[in-house]
Write an enzyme that holds these catalytic residues in place. Sequence first.
Site, PDB file in Angstrom:
ATOM      1  CD  GLU A 251      15.219  25.520   0.541  1.00  0.00           C
ATOM      2  OE1 GLU A 251      14.543  26.168   1.366  1.00  0.00           O
ATOM      3  OE2 GLU A 251      16.459  25.547   0.508  1.00  0.00           O
TER       4      GLU A 251
ATOM      5  CG  HIS B 178      24.411  17.917   3.854  1.00  0.00           C
ATOM      6  ND1 HIS B 178      24.478  18.355   5.150  1.00  0.00           N
ATOM      7  CD2 HIS B 178      24.356  19.043   3.087  1.00  0.00           C
ATOM      8  CE1 HIS B 178      24.469  19.675   5.168  1.00  0.00           C
ATOM      9  NE2 HIS B 178      24.395  20.124   3.948  1.00  0.00           N
TER      10      HIS B 178
HETATM   11  C1  LIG Z   1      16.718  24.888   3.850  1.00  0.00           C
HETATM   12  C2  LIG Z   1      18.120  24.877   3.358  1.00  0.00           C
HETATM   13  N1  LIG Z   1      18.381  25.122   2.061  1.00  0.00           N
HETATM   14  C3  LIG Z   1      19.646  25.087   1.592  1.00  0.00           C
HETATM   15  C4  LIG Z   1      20.697  24.817   2.431  1.00  0.00           C
HETATM   16  C5  LIG Z   1      22.114  24.770   1.894  1.00  0.00           C
HETATM   17  N2  LIG Z   1      22.904  25.913   2.387  1.00  0.00           N
HETATM   18  C6  LIG Z   1      23.684  25.808   3.490  1.00  0.00           C
HETATM   19  S1  LIG Z   1      24.385  27.257   3.911  1.00  0.00           S
HETATM   20  C7  LIG Z   1      23.675  28.092   2.628  1.00  0.00           C
HETATM   21  C8  LIG Z   1      23.914  29.566   2.478  1.00  0.00           C
HETATM   22  C9  LIG Z   1      23.497  30.377   3.673  1.00  0.00           C
HETATM   23  O1  LIG Z   1      23.789  31.731   3.523  1.00  0.00           O
HETATM   24  P1  LIG Z   1      23.503  32.810   4.644  1.00  0.00           P
HETATM   25  O2  LIG Z   1      22.223  32.497   5.346  1.00  0.00           O
HETATM   26  O3  LIG Z   1      23.602  34.149   4.042  1.00  0.00           O
HETATM   27  O4  LIG Z   1      24.647  32.591   5.741  1.00  0.00           O
HETATM   28  P2  LIG Z   1      26.247  32.697   5.597  1.00  0.00           P
HETATM   29  O5  LIG Z   1      26.718  31.349   5.118  1.00  0.00           O
HETATM   30  O6  LIG Z   1      26.539  33.785   4.662  1.00  0.00           O
HETATM   31  O7  LIG Z   1      26.778  32.951   6.962  1.00  0.00           O
HETATM   32  C10 LIG Z   1      22.904  27.202   1.865  1.00  0.00           C
HETATM   33  C11 LIG Z   1      22.178  27.566   0.642  1.00  0.00           C
HETATM   34  C12 LIG Z   1      20.382  24.564   3.785  1.00  0.00           C
HETATM   35  N3  LIG Z   1      21.352  24.292   4.685  1.00  0.00           N
HETATM   36  N4  LIG Z   1      19.108  24.604   4.225  1.00  0.00           N
END
Ligand SMILES: Cc1ncc(C[n+]2csc(CCOP(=O)(O)OP(=O)(O)O)c2C)c(N)n1
Lengths: 405, 325
Positions: free
Chosen positions: B60, B130
């Site tokens: 972000e 959320h």
């Molecule tokens: C600071 C923040 N930005 C956005 C989100 C929304 N979000 C939750 S999980 C996710 C994807 C995470 O991907 P990754 O770190 O590759 O882990 P994976 O789900 O593949 O295990 C996002 C964008 C969040 N939880 N926190």
Amino acid sequence: MTNPNNISLNISHALEFIDGHALNIPTLKILSEQGDILDGATKSELDKETALKIYSTMRFIRLLDERMQAAQRQGRISFYMQCLGEEAAITASAAALKQDDMIMAQYREQAALHYRGFTLEQFMNQLFSNEKDLGKGRQMPVHYGSNELHYLTISSPLGTQIPQATGYAYGQKLKHIDKESGELNSEIDNVTICYFGEGAASEGDFHAGLNMAAVHKAPVIFFARNNGYAISTPADEQFKGDGIAARGVGYGIKTIRVDGADTLAVYEATKKAREIAVTTGEPVLIESIAYRLGAHSTSDDPSGYRTKDEEAEFKNNCPVARFKAWLLKQNWLDEKEDEAIKDKIREEILAALKVAEKVQKPALEELVSDVYDTPIPALQKQYEELKEHIKQYPDAYPITAGRIK
Amino acid sequence: MAKMNMLHAINSALDISMAEHPQACIFGEDVGYFGGVFRATSGLQEKYGKHRVFNTPLTEQGILGFANGLAAFGAPALAEIQFADYIFPAFDQIVNESAKFRYRSGNEFNVGNLTIRTPYGGGIAGGLYHSQSPEAYFAHTPGLKLVVPRNPYQAKGLLRACIKDDNPVIFFEPKRLYRASVGEVPEEDYTIEIGKAEVVKEGSDITLLAWGAQMEIIEQAAVKAEEAGISCEIIDLRSILPWDAETLIKSVTKTGRLVVSHEAPITNGFGAEIAATIQKECFLHLESPIERVCGLDTPYPLALEKEYVPDALKVFEAIKKSVEF
Ligand SMILES: Cc1ncc(C[n+]2csc(CCOP(=O)(O)OP(=O)(O)O)c2C)c(N)n1
């Protein structure tokens, strides 16, 4: 010559740029897809008891994930996230640690928690946010945590646990620093492992956490779960260069990349990483290469952003099946008995689900407790007013109304 | 006119903006092919290409830093933060940079082309991370504009105004209403002026003020109040910074009573600023103390969301309290 820049000068007269992929870090693999030890592979120290505990954890998590994914579709819980495809990476890494080493996870690491002893009922109580949930029903499903099991409660904002892990591990090390010399005077007794996705590794917190750990030497094991996707965003839209491992190297951290579907490779790498951390007090980075077999969460539909062929290819490379094949070949596991145990776990899960579903929600006072150590006056007043309001309209607040004193 | 939900209305405003300026860019987590986790940007990458509609890495801070740079260059930067709860890693870029670009440089540079869209608020069983309504943090920052729509028609017109506005704007989208709220929305372009509140319903006994998703709640409370013989004037603030004190002063001068409602915790919520201003401006017209019906001073809960949230019953009680004072 003094070296204020802290780099090793290696003078060149050729105008050459180093390519982002130049590192090309190898991937440790010990087990073949058929469950055979590969020629020339590092010998695995994994004993039978630990191996079977790892396997039973992976099996349990598969069944729990399957059942709770279905429960979400039936509307019984609001949300769920599976570990599917990463069971080996999570369980084997947790198994390579001591029971009281600290775990700071992202959210998909329920297998590590179960390995530690988080019970079926505890999982269910959190998922149903009932009054027995250790987190008191405040967070969404899968945000587990247990102080007793040294598993920091999950926080949704991504990456925040990474610099925290550095700080926690530094605390673990401080106990072993000699007052006089300032050197480590013994092996460190505990380390922190910090799990995060390749997506979360883009957050500023990742860079801050790794840099702090490297400079200040914290015994933390950074465990990057590179599973190919962050929700819909593929890894090639997440980072360039040679993966997350290359960043570990960039920060001056000892780094290894492992096949995350290979239980033995993950186990050996993490065991060694722990040894480095406890003897030198320094951080280590492990990048696990696996595939997120399921959807990101129950709010996601991956059919929109990845192909059936791609998914099928990885389904054939199942980490649980690979480890099971090895166990069978070792004669440590028996197919029939395995089936019987699976049926039993399925029944237990269903029964626990039915029980947890009926346990009442947390009482009204849990709305205002734990905001501070004791509620501040303004909050206390708000709480009293809320109680009066609920007494006046009990039908509108069925969860708490009947229990207000 | 077409029937649209709020997501369609937002998509339509973005589509018009992308067509309007050849360098306008939409970016954020998962906004590309996938169309964002709520699908607000669906179809736009196909239409405008990967150079102008793209997924960002998960940062972000990076998104807003990049957006500030892009906007400073002169291209409309339409940044999405996946949930308002995750806007905080970008806090420094927004509060210290976006908000102060113009001031600190004597307008040598500005980021007037920046629009940040972000889903906010509760009602989706999302728990702590959320469900937050972080508008008050930004409302304390001169240099920003903050806008919150209450329905699809408002969403399209206000978002278009935000994008055309020559200041950085945060557009908070009430995610609970994304699909729940459907209404008539013109397919062509239109704007709704930023900084103007709207008197949604006229009344004589008391003024009810809210914004975004909370509008539905005060409207429900007003129905109950009318049944009890209390005539309510309902105002949608629409824009939190700048905010339209004038419309509100006029209304409270007439009714003599005010109830303000928002989901964010009560202490230092934007309702506090409103109450202070109205208390000063309408002192001699007030018949009773200004009531605020807001979230408690706790993080946003999960299991006890119903208890926490300012609902129609709580607003109704505040109306009665005010009228019976
Ligand atoms: C600071 C923040 N930005 C956005 C989100 C929304 N979000 C939750 S999980 C996710 C994807 C995470 O991907 P990754 O770190 O590759 O882990 P994976 O789900 O593949 O295990 C996002 C964008 C969040 N939880 N926190």
